[in-house]
Design a protein around this motif. Structure first.
Motif, short mmCIF file in Angstrom:
data_model
loop_
_atom_site.label_atom_id
_atom_site.label_comp_id
_atom_site.label_asym_id
_atom_site.label_seq_id
_atom_site.Cartn_x
_atom_site.Cartn_y
_atom_site.Cartn_z
N UNK A 1 0.81 -1.22 0.00
CA UNK A 1 0.00 0.00 0.00
C UNK A 1 0.84 1.27 0.00
N UNK A 2 2.13 1.17 -0.36
CA UNK A 2 3.00 2.35 -0.26
C UNK A 2 3.37 2.95 -1.62
N UNK A 3 2.69 2.51 -2.69
CA UNK A 3 3.04 3.00 -4.01
C UNK A 3 1.88 3.64 -4.73
N UNK A 4 2.07 3.86 -6.02
CA UNK A 4 1.03 4.50 -6.82
C UNK A 4 0.60 3.67 -8.03
N UNK A 5 1.04 2.39 -8.05
CA UNK A 5 0.72 1.53 -9.19
C UNK A 5 -0.14 0.35 -8.73
N UNK A 6 -1.37 0.23 -9.24
CA UNK A 6 -2.22 -0.90 -8.82
C UNK A 6 -1.77 -2.21 -9.47
N UNK A 7 -2.05 -3.29 -8.79
CA UNK A 7 -1.85 -4.61 -9.37
C UNK A 7 -3.22 -5.09 -9.83
N UNK A 8 -3.36 -5.27 -11.14
CA UNK A 8 -4.67 -5.62 -11.67
C UNK A 8 -4.61 -6.95 -12.40
N UNK A 9 -5.72 -7.64 -12.40
CA UNK A 9 -5.87 -8.92 -13.08
C UNK A 9 -6.64 -8.68 -14.37
N UNK A 10 -5.91 -8.59 -15.48
CA UNK A 10 -6.56 -8.29 -16.74
C UNK A 10 -7.26 -6.95 -16.65
N UNK A 11 -8.16 -6.60 -17.49
CA UNK A 11 -8.95 -5.38 -17.50
C UNK A 11 -8.93 -4.57 -16.23
N UNK A 12 -10.10 -4.45 -15.61
CA UNK A 12 -10.21 -3.63 -14.41
C UNK A 12 -10.41 -4.45 -13.15
N UNK A 13 -10.37 -5.77 -13.26
CA UNK A 13 -10.57 -6.60 -12.09
C UNK A 13 -9.38 -6.43 -11.15
N UNK A 14 -9.67 -6.34 -9.87
CA UNK A 14 -8.62 -6.08 -8.89
C UNK A 14 -8.31 -7.33 -8.08
N UNK A 15 -7.03 -7.49 -7.75
CA UNK A 15 -6.66 -8.51 -6.78
C UNK A 15 -7.05 -8.03 -5.39
N UNK A 16 -7.47 -8.94 -4.55
CA UNK A 16 -7.83 -8.54 -3.19
C UNK A 16 -7.45 -9.67 -2.24
N UNK A 17 -6.18 -9.76 -1.90
CA UNK A 17 -5.73 -10.76 -0.94
C UNK A 17 -6.17 -10.40 0.47
N UNK A 18 -6.36 -9.13 0.72
CA UNK A 18 -6.56 -8.66 2.09
C UNK A 18 -7.99 -8.81 2.58
N UNK B 1 -4.30 -3.39 -4.11
CA UNK B 1 -2.95 -3.07 -3.68
C UNK B 1 -2.40 -1.95 -4.55
N UNK B 2 -1.68 -1.04 -3.94
CA UNK B 2 -1.00 0.04 -4.64
C UNK B 2 0.47 -0.04 -4.26
N UNK B 3 1.30 -0.46 -5.21
CA UNK B 3 2.70 -0.73 -4.93
C UNK B 3 3.58 0.12 -5.84
N UNK B 4 4.89 0.02 -5.66
CA UNK B 4 5.80 0.71 -6.56
C UNK B 4 5.69 0.10 -7.96
N UNK B 5 6.12 0.85 -8.95
CA UNK B 5 6.05 0.35 -10.32
C UNK B 5 6.89 -0.92 -10.47
N UNK B 6 8.09 -0.93 -9.85
CA UNK B 6 8.96 -2.10 -9.95
C UNK B 6 8.27 -3.33 -9.37
#
Length: 203
Positions: free
Chosen positions: A31-48, A54-59
């Motif tokens: 949660x410390x970045x500005x890049x979302x992790x997405x599954x295809x299109x607009x579907x979001x991963x939600x482990x939590x 999740x919003x993580x660093x680009x790397x």
């Protein structure tokens, strides 16, 4: 068959949670970045289970995204299943979950969910590879993951190393005896607040 990867976020001293199963700061990098992790299109991963992407660093996003997209099956222990209630029958990645457990699926628990309760690590990996086909089998670290590694059924070890010392808690490799040699890391990616490493298991 797909690759079997043992994976988890881990402290620099080798713990995936404290004695109370609290991950503390280990997941802060999600949660410390500005890049979302997405599954295809607009579907979001939600482990939590929070409903938040999740919003993580680009790397980190460029490293994590293809790994999660490659997952066909997750293998987990019964303890984790009980803690997260099996993510309410919706795997955070992949299409199927194998739960290594001497106990069956709880009565009435999400009968529609593609969750399989298997007694024993060898049978769990057999079933996981059958369901995954050419996709990745992701094994959660901890006691069950350690047993699968000790049985010679893990192809790679992936660690998201967070710069914190927990001092004690639940070990990444559980309580297995060693040694279990790994190759030099073939992936090294530095994110913000996390170092992503992947090692092939030496045969």
């Amino acid at each position: 068959m797909g690759t079997v990867i043992m994976h988890n976020v881990v402290s620099v001293d080798g713990f995936i949670a404290d004695e109370s199963d609290d991950v503390g700061p280990l997941h802060d990098w999600y949660f410390n970045g500005d890049t979302p992790i997405r599954q295809g299109g607009d579907q979001q991963y939600d482990h939590s289970g929070t409903g938040s992407d999740f919003m993580v660093s680009r790397a980190s996003a460029e490293y994590v995204r293809p790994i999660w997209e490659s997952i066909g099956v997750i293998v987990m222990g019964r303890r984790l299943f009980d803690q997260v209630n099996g993510w309410e029958g919706r795997p955070p990645a992949g299409d199927h979950v194998i739960v290594v457990s001497h106990r069956p699926r709880p009565d009435g628990w999400h009968p529609e969910a593609s969750y399989h309760f298997v007694d024993g690590v060898a049978a769990a990996i057999d079933k996981a590879q059958e369901l995954a086909g050419e996709r990745t089998v992701a094994v959660n670290a901890g006691d069950v993951g350690g047993q699968i590694l000790a049985a010679g059924l893990v192809d790679e070890v992936a660690m998201d190393v967070v710069p914190v010392v927990l001092g004690s808690g639940k070990r990444y490799f559980g309580s297995i005896d060693g040694p279990h040699p790994l190759e030099d890391p073939h992936v090294v990616v530095q994110g913000d607040g996390v170092l992503h490493l992947r090692f092939k298991v030496r045969r």
